[in-house]
Scaffold this active site. Structure first.
Site, PDB file in Angstrom:
ATOM      1  N   CYS A 115      57.641 -66.007  62.101  1.00  0.00           N
ATOM      2  CA  CYS A 115      57.602 -65.659  63.532  1.00  0.00           C
ATOM      3  C   CYS A 115      56.269 -66.039  64.189  1.00  0.00           C
ATOM      4  CB  CYS A 115      57.877 -64.170  63.721  1.00  0.00           C
ATOM      5  SG  CYS A 115      59.551 -63.726  63.230  1.00  0.00           S
ATOM      6  N   HIS A 252      55.462 -62.836  71.192  1.00  0.00           N
ATOM      7  CA  HIS A 252      56.623 -63.119  70.347  1.00  0.00           C
ATOM      8  C   HIS A 252      57.683 -62.071  70.672  1.00  0.00           C
ATOM      9  CE1 HIS A 252      59.298 -63.657  67.078  1.00  0.00           C
ATOM     10  NE2 HIS A 252      58.913 -62.585  66.409  1.00  0.00           N
ATOM     11  N   ASN A 282      65.548 -62.300  68.544  1.00  0.00           N
ATOM     12  CA  ASN A 282      64.325 -62.803  67.912  1.00  0.00           C
ATOM     13  C   ASN A 282      64.614 -64.205  67.368  1.00  0.00           C
ATOM     14  OD1 ASN A 282      62.158 -63.404  66.268  1.00  0.00           O
ATOM     15  ND2 ASN A 282      62.114 -61.423  65.229  1.00  0.00           N
TER      16      ASN A 282
HETATM   17  O1  UT7 Z   1      59.509 -60.919  64.214  1.00  0.00           O
HETATM   18  C1  UT7 Z   1      58.807 -59.975  63.444  1.00  0.00           C
HETATM   19  C2  UT7 Z   1      59.707 -59.351  62.507  1.00  0.00           C
HETATM   20  N1  UT7 Z   1      60.577 -58.325  62.929  1.00  0.00           N
HETATM   21  C3  UT7 Z   1      60.275 -57.257  63.644  1.00  0.00           C
HETATM   22  O2  UT7 Z   1      59.283 -57.173  64.290  1.00  0.00           O
HETATM   23  C4  UT7 Z   1      61.207 -56.103  63.569  1.00  0.00           C
HETATM   24  C5  UT7 Z   1      60.444 -54.850  63.350  1.00  0.00           C
HETATM   25  N2  UT7 Z   1      61.279 -53.668  63.205  1.00  0.00           N
HETATM   26  C6  UT7 Z   1      62.105 -53.211  64.187  1.00  0.00           C
HETATM   27  O3  UT7 Z   1      62.211 -53.811  65.233  1.00  0.00           O
HETATM   28  C7  UT7 Z   1      62.810 -51.890  63.968  1.00  0.00           C
HETATM   29  O4  UT7 Z   1      62.291 -51.256  62.840  1.00  0.00           O
HETATM   30  C8  UT7 Z   1      64.348 -52.045  63.807  1.00  0.00           C
HETATM   31  C9  UT7 Z   1      64.949 -52.455  65.138  1.00  0.00           C
HETATM   32  C10 UT7 Z   1      64.652 -53.088  62.743  1.00  0.00           C
HETATM   33  C11 UT7 Z   1      64.960 -50.709  63.414  1.00  0.00           C
HETATM   34  O5  UT7 Z   1      64.612 -49.687  64.334  1.00  0.00           O
HETATM   35  P1  UT7 Z   1      64.112 -48.272  63.831  1.00  0.00           P
HETATM   36  O6  UT7 Z   1      63.929 -47.437  65.021  1.00  0.00           O
HETATM   37  O7  UT7 Z   1      62.926 -48.502  62.954  1.00  0.00           O
HETATM   38  O8  UT7 Z   1      65.372 -47.745  63.036  1.00  0.00           O
HETATM   39  P2  UT7 Z   1      65.499 -47.343  61.486  1.00  0.00           P
HETATM   40  O9  UT7 Z   1      65.353 -48.541  60.628  1.00  0.00           O
HETATM   41  O10 UT7 Z   1      64.632 -46.167  61.230  1.00  0.00           O
HETATM   42  O11 UT7 Z   1      66.997 -46.859  61.448  1.00  0.00           O
HETATM   43  C12 UT7 Z   1      67.441 -45.692  62.126  1.00  0.00           C
HETATM   44  C13 UT7 Z   1      68.881 -45.460  61.793  1.00  0.00           C
HETATM   45  C14 UT7 Z   1      69.186 -45.495  60.291  1.00  0.00           C
HETATM   46  O12 UT7 Z   1      70.169 -44.513  60.033  1.00  0.00           O
HETATM   47  P3  UT7 Z   1      69.728 -43.092  59.389  1.00  0.00           P
HETATM   48  O13 UT7 Z   1      69.068 -43.445  58.090  1.00  0.00           O
HETATM   49  O14 UT7 Z   1      68.801 -42.471  60.388  1.00  0.00           O
HETATM   50  O15 UT7 Z   1      71.054 -42.404  59.249  1.00  0.00           O
HETATM   51  C15 UT7 Z   1      69.801 -46.845  60.079  1.00  0.00           C
HETATM   52  O16 UT7 Z   1      70.696 -46.884  58.985  1.00  0.00           O
HETATM   53  O17 UT7 Z   1      69.689 -46.491  62.368  1.00  0.00           O
HETATM   54  C16 UT7 Z   1      70.548 -47.055  61.364  1.00  0.00           C
HETATM   55  N3  UT7 Z   1      70.765 -48.453  61.694  1.00  0.00           N
HETATM   56  C17 UT7 Z   1      71.711 -48.881  62.546  1.00  0.00           C
HETATM   57  N4  UT7 Z   1      72.645 -48.200  63.246  1.00  0.00           N
HETATM   58  C18 UT7 Z   1      73.447 -48.923  64.046  1.00  0.00           C
HETATM   59  C19 UT7 Z   1      70.075 -49.549  61.246  1.00  0.00           C
HETATM   60  N5  UT7 Z   1      70.574 -50.664  61.793  1.00  0.00           N
HETATM   61  C20 UT7 Z   1      71.579 -50.271  62.607  1.00  0.00           C
HETATM   62  C21 UT7 Z   1      72.470 -50.973  63.448  1.00  0.00           C
HETATM   63  N6  UT7 Z   1      73.376 -50.252  64.145  1.00  0.00           N
HETATM   64  N7  UT7 Z   1      72.425 -52.302  63.603  1.00  0.00           N
END
Ligand code: UT7
Length: 325
Positions: A115, A252, A282
């Protein structure tokens, strides 16, 4: 004091025709439009057609940039292509772009910083132009991340898209002041201790396969804002400029929450932030030049504007480029 400045002559971008909406994704994996928009700001992303490869996207963006710059492909002597999704393991996608543009002189090579690829490629081009190794450089960020996504993994497949953007840089004489057009300062960083937090689980020398993207999203998120703001503060320290002096912040485009939090921490006014993640997802190395081209073509970024670019991604790698458009 007269100095060489890597000055933007023009920019261009390309998005594949097919749009994949959050609603359609919700029919493929257990997710919802509401979750994706709330956690990332993404509403849709573009997906390359079957047989449409990274070099095709790169060439389309490059042609648009050359046209915008008003120069011929033959006037380019160096092509630097940032990508983590080349057509093949080798040769570089850059030489395929070179061939497709009909260029047989100069050099072409890929830069691989995921990225952060575009800020790495811009910084490399700046070094080439400043040292006289190049006179006119085509810098491209192009990706087909749809090919390395596990479409059954909802934690990653909703985040990425395909696309490309390009800029033409030329070595021009400047006064050595912050009023010069061109790249004013660039700062790159990496820390391989974080390499297992965002990676692809395959490769030619390990599994002999291409593999799929894997990410500890929360861990990446945790580091992103601090790393982004650190390299921007480095740029401020090197030049004496402040957030108030910026005309545009072109980050980014990974997650709207990361973009908003970084701008807030740096005190950059929301109206100066260029955000395209809602429409493109992204696109890794493609995201900054896509956002730049969007804001140039809609009339926001104008000649003479002070623009801050930044990125953070797999490695981890991160960096900033400050330039006067
Ligand atoms: O380009 C550089 C690289 N990438 C990034 O910069 C991405 C960096 N990370 C992020 O943007 C965020 O961490 C994410 C968008 C990937 C995730 O957001 P989050 O607020 O950190 O959510 P989380 O991973 O803590 O997940 C929260 C909940 C989980 O369920 P439980 O464990 O609370 O029951 C996940 O299983 O959301 C669930 N979840 C989803 N639910 C619906 C994870 N993915 C999804 C989904 N749809 N697609």
């Amino acid at each position: 004091m007269s100095v060489i400045r890597s000055t933007v002559l023009g920019c261009g971008s390309y998005l594949p025709e097919r749009v994949l909406t959050n609603a359609e994704l919700a029919t493929m994996v257990d997710t919802s439009d509401e979750w994706i928009v709330q956690r990332t700001g993404i509403c849709q992303r573009h997906i390359a057609a079957e047989g449409e490869v990274t070099s095709d996207l790169a060439v389309a963006a490059a042609k648009a940039a050359l046209e915008n710059a008003g120069i011929d492909a033959q006037d380019i002597d160096t092509i630097i292509l940032a990508t983590a999704t080349p057509d093949n393991t080798f040769p570089s996608a850059a030489v395929t772009v070179q061939e497709k543009l009909g260029i047989t002189h100069g050099a072409a090579f890929d830069v691989h910083a995921v990225c952060s690829g575009f800020v790495y490629a811009m910084t490399t081009a700046d070094a080439y132009l400043k040292t006289g190794l190049s006179k006119r450089c085509l810098v491209i960020g192009a990706e087909t991340f749809s090919r390395i996504l596990d479409w059954e993994d909802r934690t990653t497949c909703v985040l990425f898209g395909d696309g490309a953007g390009a800029v033409v840089l030329e070595a021009q004489e400047g006064e050595g002041t912050l009023a010069d057009r061109g790249i004013l300062t660039a700062h790159l960083r990496s820390d391989g201790r974080h390499k297992d937090k965002l990676y692809v689980d395959g490769g030619p020398s390990s599994t002999k396969t291409v593999g799929f993207l894997r990410m500890e999203g929360k861990e990446v998120f945790k580091h992103a804002v601090g790393m982004i703001t650190d390299v921007i503060v480095d740029a401020y320290a090197a030049t004496g400029i402040t957030s108030d002096d910026l005309d545009w912040f072109v980050p980014h485009q990974a997650n709207k929450r990361i973009i908003d939090a970084s701008a807030k921490k740096l005190g950059i006014a929301p109206e100066k932030v260029v955000t395209t993640v809602q429409l493109h997802g992204n696109t890794s190395a493609g995201s900054i030049p896509l956002a730049l081209d969007t804001a140039v073509r809609d009339g926001r970024i104008k000649k003479g504007d002070l623009v801050m670019l930044e990125a953070m991604g797999g490695g981890f790698t991160w960096g900033s480029v400050l330039l006067r458009w």
